[in-house]
Design a protein around this motif. Sequence first.
Motif, PDB file in Angstrom:
ATOM      1  N   SER A 194      30.694  28.562 -11.874  1.00  0.00           N
ATOM      2  CA  SER A 194      31.160  29.585 -12.542  1.00  0.00           C
ATOM      3  C   SER A 194      31.611  28.924 -14.111  1.00  0.00           C
ATOM      4  N   ASP A 195      32.511  28.000 -13.790  1.00  0.00           N
ATOM      5  CA  ASP A 195      33.433  27.363 -14.932  1.00  0.00           C
ATOM      6  C   ASP A 195      32.200  26.784 -15.956  1.00  0.00           C
ATOM      7  N   LEU A 196      31.179  26.182 -15.526  1.00  0.00           N
ATOM      8  CA  LEU A 196      30.365  25.585 -16.380  1.00  0.00           C
ATOM      9  C   LEU A 196      29.664  26.733 -16.988  1.00  0.00           C
ATOM     10  N   GLN A 197      29.326  27.887 -16.458  1.00  0.00           N
ATOM     11  CA  GLN A 197      28.661  29.079 -16.868  1.00  0.00           C
ATOM     12  C   GLN A 197      29.362  29.599 -18.162  1.00  0.00           C
ATOM     13  N   GLU A 198      30.943  29.757 -17.901  1.00  0.00           N
ATOM     14  CA  GLU A 198      31.713  30.183 -18.948  1.00  0.00           C
ATOM     15  C   GLU A 198      31.387  29.169 -20.308  1.00  0.00           C
ATOM     16  N   CYS A 199      31.358  27.947 -20.177  1.00  0.00           N
ATOM     17  CA  CYS A 199      31.218  26.996 -21.346  1.00  0.00           C
ATOM     18  C   CYS A 199      29.763  27.236 -22.008  1.00  0.00           C
ATOM     19  N   ILE A 200      28.955  27.374 -21.055  1.00  0.00           N
ATOM     20  CA  ILE A 200      27.532  27.860 -21.690  1.00  0.00           C
ATOM     21  C   ILE A 200      27.539  29.133 -22.437  1.00  0.00           C
ATOM     22  N   GLU A 201      28.556  30.173 -21.813  1.00  0.00           N
ATOM     23  CA  GLU A 201      28.300  31.554 -22.584  1.00  0.00           C
ATOM     24  C   GLU A 201      29.217  31.204 -23.930  1.00  0.00           C
ATOM     25  N   LEU A 202      30.217  30.529 -23.773  1.00  0.00           N
ATOM     26  CA  LEU A 202      30.885  30.143 -25.219  1.00  0.00           C
ATOM     27  C   LEU A 202      29.949  29.586 -26.187  1.00  0.00           C
ATOM     28  N   ALA A 203      29.220  28.672 -25.901  1.00  0.00           N
ATOM     29  CA  ALA A 203      28.285  28.014 -26.641  1.00  0.00           C
ATOM     30  C   ALA A 203      27.371  28.943 -27.202  1.00  0.00           C
ATOM     31  N   ARG A 204      26.964  29.599 -26.483  1.00  0.00           N
ATOM     32  CA  ARG A 204      25.511  30.849 -26.608  1.00  0.00           C
ATOM     33  C   ARG A 204      25.989  31.654 -27.735  1.00  0.00           C
ATOM     34  N   SER A 205      27.184  32.247 -27.271  1.00  0.00           N
ATOM     35  CA  SER A 205      27.965  33.415 -27.965  1.00  0.00           C
ATOM     36  C   SER A 205      28.185  33.027 -29.626  1.00  0.00           C
ATOM     37  N   SER A 206      28.450  31.600 -29.872  1.00  0.00           N
ATOM     38  CA  SER A 206      28.941  30.990 -31.107  1.00  0.00           C
ATOM     39  C   SER A 206      27.663  30.687 -31.865  1.00  0.00           C
ATOM     40  N   GLY A 207      26.419  30.773 -31.146  1.00  0.00           N
ATOM     41  CA  GLY A 207      25.296  30.279 -31.829  1.00  0.00           C
ATOM     42  C   GLY A 207      24.692  29.090 -31.627  1.00  0.00           C
ATOM     43  N   ILE A 208      25.261  28.303 -30.463  1.00  0.00           N
ATOM     44  CA  ILE A 208      24.802  27.121 -30.148  1.00  0.00           C
ATOM     45  C   ILE A 208      23.541  27.366 -29.397  1.00  0.00           C
ATOM     46  N   PRO A 209      22.287  26.785 -29.672  1.00  0.00           N
ATOM     47  CA  PRO A 209      21.227  27.018 -29.023  1.00  0.00           C
ATOM     48  C   PRO A 209      21.282  26.134 -27.672  1.00  0.00           C
ATOM     49  N   ASP A 210      20.641  26.517 -26.655  1.00  0.00           N
ATOM     50  CA  ASP A 210      20.338  25.658 -25.016  1.00  0.00           C
ATOM     51  C   ASP A 210      19.997  24.304 -25.458  1.00  0.00           C
ATOM     52  N   ASP A 211      18.955  24.031 -26.552  1.00  0.00           N
ATOM     53  CA  ASP A 211      18.746  22.728 -26.593  1.00  0.00           C
ATOM     54  C   ASP A 211      19.557  21.718 -27.370  1.00  0.00           C
ATOM     55  N   LYS A 212      20.497  22.430 -27.482  1.00  0.00           N
ATOM     56  CA  LYS A 212      21.751  21.338 -28.105  1.00  0.00           C
ATOM     57  C   LYS A 212      22.897  21.269 -27.365  1.00  0.00           C
ATOM     58  N   ILE A 213      22.876  21.577 -25.944  1.00  0.00           N
ATOM     59  CA  ILE A 213      23.713  21.791 -25.036  1.00  0.00           C
ATOM     60  C   ILE A 213      23.339  20.658 -23.857  1.00  0.00           C
ATOM     61  N   ILE A 214      24.407  19.716 -23.659  1.00  0.00           N
ATOM     62  CA  ILE A 214      24.356  19.053 -22.336  1.00  0.00           C
ATOM     63  C   ILE A 214      25.577  19.442 -21.279  1.00  0.00           C
ATOM     64  N   LEU A 215      25.359  19.379 -20.117  1.00  0.00           N
ATOM     65  CA  LEU A 215      26.462  19.777 -19.202  1.00  0.00           C
ATOM     66  C   LEU A 215      26.948  18.306 -18.436  1.00  0.00           C
ATOM     67  N   ASP A 216      28.215  18.382 -18.353  1.00  0.00           N
ATOM     68  CA  ASP A 216      28.821  17.119 -17.661  1.00  0.00           C
ATOM     69  C   ASP A 216      29.691  17.883 -16.481  1.00  0.00           C
ATOM     70  N   PRO A 217      29.401  17.464 -15.222  1.00  0.00           N
ATOM     71  CA  PRO A 217      30.237  17.800 -14.123  1.00  0.00           C
ATOM     72  C   PRO A 217      31.622  17.443 -14.143  1.00  0.00           C
ATOM     73  N   GLY A 218      31.937  16.458 -14.914  1.00  0.00           N
ATOM     74  CA  GLY A 218      33.320  16.060 -14.874  1.00  0.00           C
ATOM     75  C   GLY A 218      34.031  15.183 -13.757  1.00  0.00           C
ATOM     76  N   VAL A 219      33.173  14.110 -13.459  1.00  0.00           N
ATOM     77  CA  VAL A 219      33.560  13.415 -12.411  1.00  0.00           C
ATOM     78  C   VAL A 219      34.779  12.779 -12.622  1.00  0.00           C
ATOM     79  N   GLY A 220      35.905  12.630 -11.849  1.00  0.00           N
ATOM     80  CA  GLY A 220      37.170  12.028 -12.134  1.00  0.00           C
ATOM     81  C   GLY A 220      37.976  12.836 -12.605  1.00  0.00           C
TER      82      GLY A 220
END
Length: 191
Positions: free
Chosen positions: A156-182
């Motif tokens: 859910s938290d990562l989905q929020e990040c994706i939505e922030l990116a998309r709503s600002s006009g960042i296309p999916d092919d410019k997004i990498i997700l990191d689970p934040g180990v540590g």
Amino acid sequence: MKIGSREFDTEHQIYVMGILNVTPDSFSDGGKYNQIDAALFHTEEMIKEGADLIDVGGESTRLGYTVISYQEEIERVAPIIEALTDRFDVPISVDTYKSSVAEMAITAGANLINDIWGLKADSDMASVVARTGTSCCLMHNRKEVNYQNFRKDLISDLQECIELARSSGIPDDKIILDPGVGFSKTYEMDL
């Protein structure tokens, strides 16, 4: 995915990001690479060892780290990024959650913004990434280790990040997700 001038086939290949901390207090290598000559030498070693891109960090994010001003962070990373882009043909990432640092790093030659707060710490970060056409790595993070259901909350938290990116006009092919180990996780959660 395209980062800088290089195409990354993330569906069929694994890539290695070399970490270049230019901080005096990093948990792993504080003070070793904050001079340009040492940073260039270490980057050359990482590329020889197989690094596909280099991530430059100017503010330590170890436990209990001290937040520094955007100006101090820019003074640490911008000259290093300029030197790296002049010398090496490898995409450069900057590890920052501050939009002003990101903007200056992009001007210096950075091709990817690696944001440990996934666009949530600075309300201008998403627009900087979108406007410049830069790629971004959005990491999962929380201020506290407080989850109702870890896996569902992380997604859910990562989905929020994706939505922030998309709503600002960042296309999916410019997004990498990191689970934040540590980061804001117990050892068991990291595993």
